[in-house]
Every structure is written in structure tokens, then in C-alpha cells.
Design an enzyme around this catalytic site. Structure first.
Site, PDB file in Angstrom:
ATOM      1  N   ASN A   1      31.438  91.161  23.626  1.00  0.00           N
ATOM      2  CA  ASN A   1      32.109  91.093  24.927  1.00  0.00           C
ATOM      3  C   ASN A   1      33.503  91.699  24.826  1.00  0.00           C
ATOM      4  O   ASN A   1      34.193  91.567  23.808  1.00  0.00           O
ATOM      5  CB  ASN A   1      32.149  89.658  25.472  1.00  0.00           C
TER       6      ASN A   1
ATOM      7  N   CYS B   1      30.057  91.972  29.326  1.00  0.00           N
ATOM      8  CA  CYS B   1      29.376  91.086  28.376  1.00  0.00           C
ATOM      9  C   CYS B   1      28.807  91.869  27.185  1.00  0.00           C
ATOM     10  O   CYS B   1      28.503  93.067  27.287  1.00  0.00           O
ATOM     11  CB  CYS B   1      28.206  90.386  29.055  1.00  0.00           C
TER      12      CYS B   1
ATOM     13  N   GLU C   1      25.846  91.740  25.880  1.00  0.00           N
ATOM     14  CA  GLU C   1      24.492  92.278  26.084  1.00  0.00           C
ATOM     15  C   GLU C   1      24.541  93.637  26.762  1.00  0.00           C
ATOM     16  O   GLU C   1      23.784  94.547  26.436  1.00  0.00           O
ATOM     17  CB  GLU C   1      23.662  91.347  26.973  1.00  0.00           C
TER      18      GLU C   1
ATOM     19  N   CYS D   1      23.628  90.158  33.385  1.00  0.00           N
ATOM     20  CA  CYS D   1      22.973  90.790  32.226  1.00  0.00           C
ATOM     21  C   CYS D   1      21.454  90.720  32.341  1.00  0.00           C
ATOM     22  O   CYS D   1      20.753  91.655  31.958  1.00  0.00           O
ATOM     23  CB  CYS D   1      23.453  90.154  30.929  1.00  0.00           C
TER      24      CYS D   1
HETATM   25  N1  THU Z   1      29.687  86.521  28.005  1.00  0.00           N
HETATM   26  C1  THU Z   1      28.867  87.412  27.370  1.00  0.00           C
HETATM   27  O1  THU Z   1      29.343  88.308  26.653  1.00  0.00           O
HETATM   28  N2  THU Z   1      27.534  87.301  27.558  1.00  0.00           N
HETATM   29  C2  THU Z   1      26.942  86.343  28.337  1.00  0.00           C
HETATM   30  O2  THU Z   1      25.759  86.402  28.628  1.00  0.00           O
HETATM   31  C3  THU Z   1      27.751  85.218  28.799  1.00  0.00           C
HETATM   32  C4  THU Z   1      29.207  85.495  28.890  1.00  0.00           C
HETATM   33  C5  THU Z   1      31.137  86.636  27.802  1.00  0.00           C
HETATM   34  C6  THU Z   1      31.881  87.119  29.003  1.00  0.00           C
HETATM   35  C7  THU Z   1      33.264  86.560  28.737  1.00  0.00           C
HETATM   36  O3  THU Z   1      33.971  87.472  27.912  1.00  0.00           O
HETATM   37  C8  THU Z   1      33.013  85.292  27.944  1.00  0.00           C
HETATM   38  O4  THU Z   1      31.674  85.379  27.476  1.00  0.00           O
HETATM   39  C9  THU Z   1      33.186  84.014  28.731  1.00  0.00           C
HETATM   40  O5  THU Z   1      32.485  84.049  29.916  1.00  0.00           O
END
Ligand code: THU
Length: 130
Positions: free
Chosen positions: A42, A53, A55, A89
């Protein structure tokens, strides 16, 4: 590649997370149908809505490298809960891989496995506008 190996690639990718606002690092590793793996973390932004994110970073990196077909994606955080993909995502994944296997891991290495179509039933896809 085993599930655990794919998860371990997601754990390594998490080390590059830029998450000073949430302090919630996430890593992802997506396995293409040809066996290659692309990873992502992320990447947050002071304008919080511009955050991407892990993913999507992994998937978009793979697509930018010419891959369009995928088998599995592993997602992990350093938290005590399984790291499930957010709604955005899931939608982005369904565009390329409606049946992808999604491995959701947590800090202690335990994980659960789902098919994307069970995480995003009745998805809006290109077929929805036919
Ligand atoms: N986040 C992800 O990278 N993937 C997810 O599916 C859930 C959320 C990240 C986004 C943000 O940087 C942090 O987690 C908190 O929401």
C-alpha cells in the site's frame, strides 16, 4: 509455488509499504497463469483518497508488464486479523480474474482462502452492459 511461498512474497513486499497515516502496512503477491509473481504494497498519500492498496499495486504492475490472466493472490498485513481485500480491490480484481483464489493472511502466518466470486457475488462486469 505453495500458498505459503506466495504469502511469504507478500510479507516481503509489505516491507516497502508507505503507510505513515494509517500505520497499517499491507503486502500483496499475485501469481499469473504463467507462474510469474508480481508484488505490491500500500502507498498512502497526504490526500488520503489518493492512497492505493497493495492488491491494486500488484495487479496493475502485472497488467503493465503484459499479464492478463491470474491464478492466486496473497494479501497480508502485520495485524492479528486476516487481511481481506477492500471492496474497490475486489472490483478491480474481478475485471481480470473473476475466479482468482484469494489468500488472506495475518501476522502469525495463518491464512484463509476464498474464491473472488464468493467475496464479490453478482459483480458488475463488462457482461453487465451487454
Ligand atoms: N489497504 C490495503 O492495502 N489493502 C486492503 O485491501 C485494505 C486496505 C490499505 C489502505 C491503507 O493504506 C491502509 O490499508 C489502511 O486502510
Amino acid at each position: 509455488m505453495t500458498d505459503r511461498e506466495l504469502i511469504s512474497m507478500a510479507v516481503s513486499a509489505m516491507e516497502n509499504s508507505y503507510s505513515p497515516y494509517s500505520r497499517f502496512p499491507v503486502g500483496a503477491a499475485i501469481e499469473c497463469s504463467d507462474g510469474t509473481v508480481f508484488t505490491g504494497c500500500n502507498i498512502e498519500n497526504a490526500a488520503l483518497g489518493s492512497t492505493v492498496c497493495a492488491e491494486r499495486v500488484a495487479l496493475f504492475t502485472a497488467v503493465a508488464a503484459g499479464r492478463r490472466s491470474f491464478r492466486r493472490i496473497a494479501i497480508t498485513s502485520n495485524g492479528s486479523s486476516y487481511c481481506y481485500p477492500c471492496g474497490a480491490c475486489r472490483q478491480v480484481l474481478v475485471e481480470f480474474a473473476p475466479d482468482i483464489e484469494v489468500l488472506c493472511a495475518r501476522a502469525d502466518g495463518r491464512y484463509v482462502s476464498y474464491r473472488l466470486n464468493s467475496l464479490l457475488p453478482l459483480a458488475f462486469t463488462s457482461a453487465s452492459t451487454d
